[in-house]
Scaffold this active site. Structure first.
Site, PDB file in Angstrom:
ATOM      1  N   CYS A 161       0.847  -1.191   0.000  1.00 27.93           N
ATOM      2  CA  CYS A 161       0.000   0.000   0.000  1.00 27.93           C
ATOM      3  C   CYS A 161       0.884   1.243   0.000  1.00 27.93           C
ATOM      4  CB  CYS A 161      -0.977   0.000   1.178  1.00 27.93           C
ATOM      5  SG  CYS A 161      -0.259   0.329   2.782  1.00 27.93           S
ATOM      6  N   THR A 162       0.266   2.373  -0.262  1.00 32.46           N
ATOM      7  CA  THR A 162       0.951   3.658  -0.278  1.00 32.46           C
ATOM      8  C   THR A 162       0.587   4.407   0.990  1.00 32.46           C
ATOM      9  OG1 THR A 162       0.773   3.723  -2.671  1.00 32.46           O
ATOM     10  CG2 THR A 162       1.281   5.793  -1.570  1.00 32.46           C
TER      11      THR A 162
END
Length: 185
Positions: A60-61
Site C-alpha cells: 500500500c501507499t
C-alpha cells in the site's frame, strides 16, 4: 485465585514493559525528513487479523505529514476488493523523539509506535506494540520510498521481526499492487 490472577497480570505487564524497553528508536530522529510518500514493502505481525488476512495483503501507499501540533498524520491507501481504501491515523508524539502513540477509534486498541531505523531517503523500519484489554500483539512495517528495496534491507526487516519474537509465517514481503497501482497508489 486472586493471587494467581494478579501474578499473571503482573507478568503480562512486565513483558509489555520489557518489550517496550527492548525496541530501539532511531538516534537523532528528524521527524520532518520522515514526511512524504512511502510504500509498505514488508509487514510482520502476530495478531489474529494478520493471520486471517495475510493471503489478501498487498503493498500500500502511505503519505506521512506533520500537523501544526507536531504530530504525524498517516494516510494509508490499500487495495480492497475492486477499489482503493484510505485509512487515516493520527500518531501523537511522545516525550521520546521517534516514538508515537495512537488509539484506534474503531477498535479501541492502543498503539505504541517506534521508528526503529531509517535513512529517510530509502527505507524506514517501524515497530508497533498493540494492546487491547489483556491482548497484545507486535507489528513491524518496512517502508520504502520506491516499490522495490534491496535484499539487504529486506533481511534487516526479517531479522528485526524475528528479534521481536515473530516467526517466519508471521513475516510477509508484500506483493506489489496491480490495478490499484494505476489508481494513483
Amino acid at each position: 485465585m486472586q493471587a494467581t490472577l494478579l501474578g499473571i497480570l503482573g507478568l503480562a505487564l512486565l513483558r509489555t514493559l520489557h518489550a517496550q524497553d527492548s525496541i530501539p528508536v532511531q538516534a537523532d530522529f528528524q521527524q520532518d525528513k520522515l514526511t512524504g510518500r512511502w510504500y509498505s514493502i514488508g509487514l510482520a505481525s502476530n495478531s489474529n487479523w494478520f493471520k486471517e488476512k495475510r493471503h489478501l495483503m498487498k503493498m500500500c501507499t502511505t503519505i506521512i505529514s506533520t500537523t501544526v501540533e507536531g504530530n504525524l498524520e498517516v494516510a494509508s491507501t490499500y487495495p480492497k476488493a475492486d477499489q482503493c481504501v484510505t485509512r487515516n491515523s493520527l500518531y501523537t508524539k511522545t516525550e521520546q523523539p521517534g516514538r508515537f502513540s495512537y488509539t484506534s477509534p474503531r477498535w479501541g486498541s492502543k498503539h505504541n509506535i517506534y521508528v526503529v531505523e531509517t535513512n529517510y531517503e530509502e527505507y524506514a523500519l517501524v515497530a508497533t506494540q498493540i494492546s487491547k484489554g489483556t491482548d497484545s500483539s507486535t507489528m513491524v512495517l518496512l517502508y520504502s520510498r520506491t516499490k522495490e528495496l534491496s535484499p539487504e534491507r529486506l533481511e534487516v526487516f526479517t531479522q528485526f521481526s524475528k528479534e521481536q519474537g515473530l516467526t517466519d509465517d508471521e513475516i510477509l514481503i508484500l506483493p506489489q499492487t496491480g490495478e490499484a497501482g494505476s489508481m494513483g497508489m
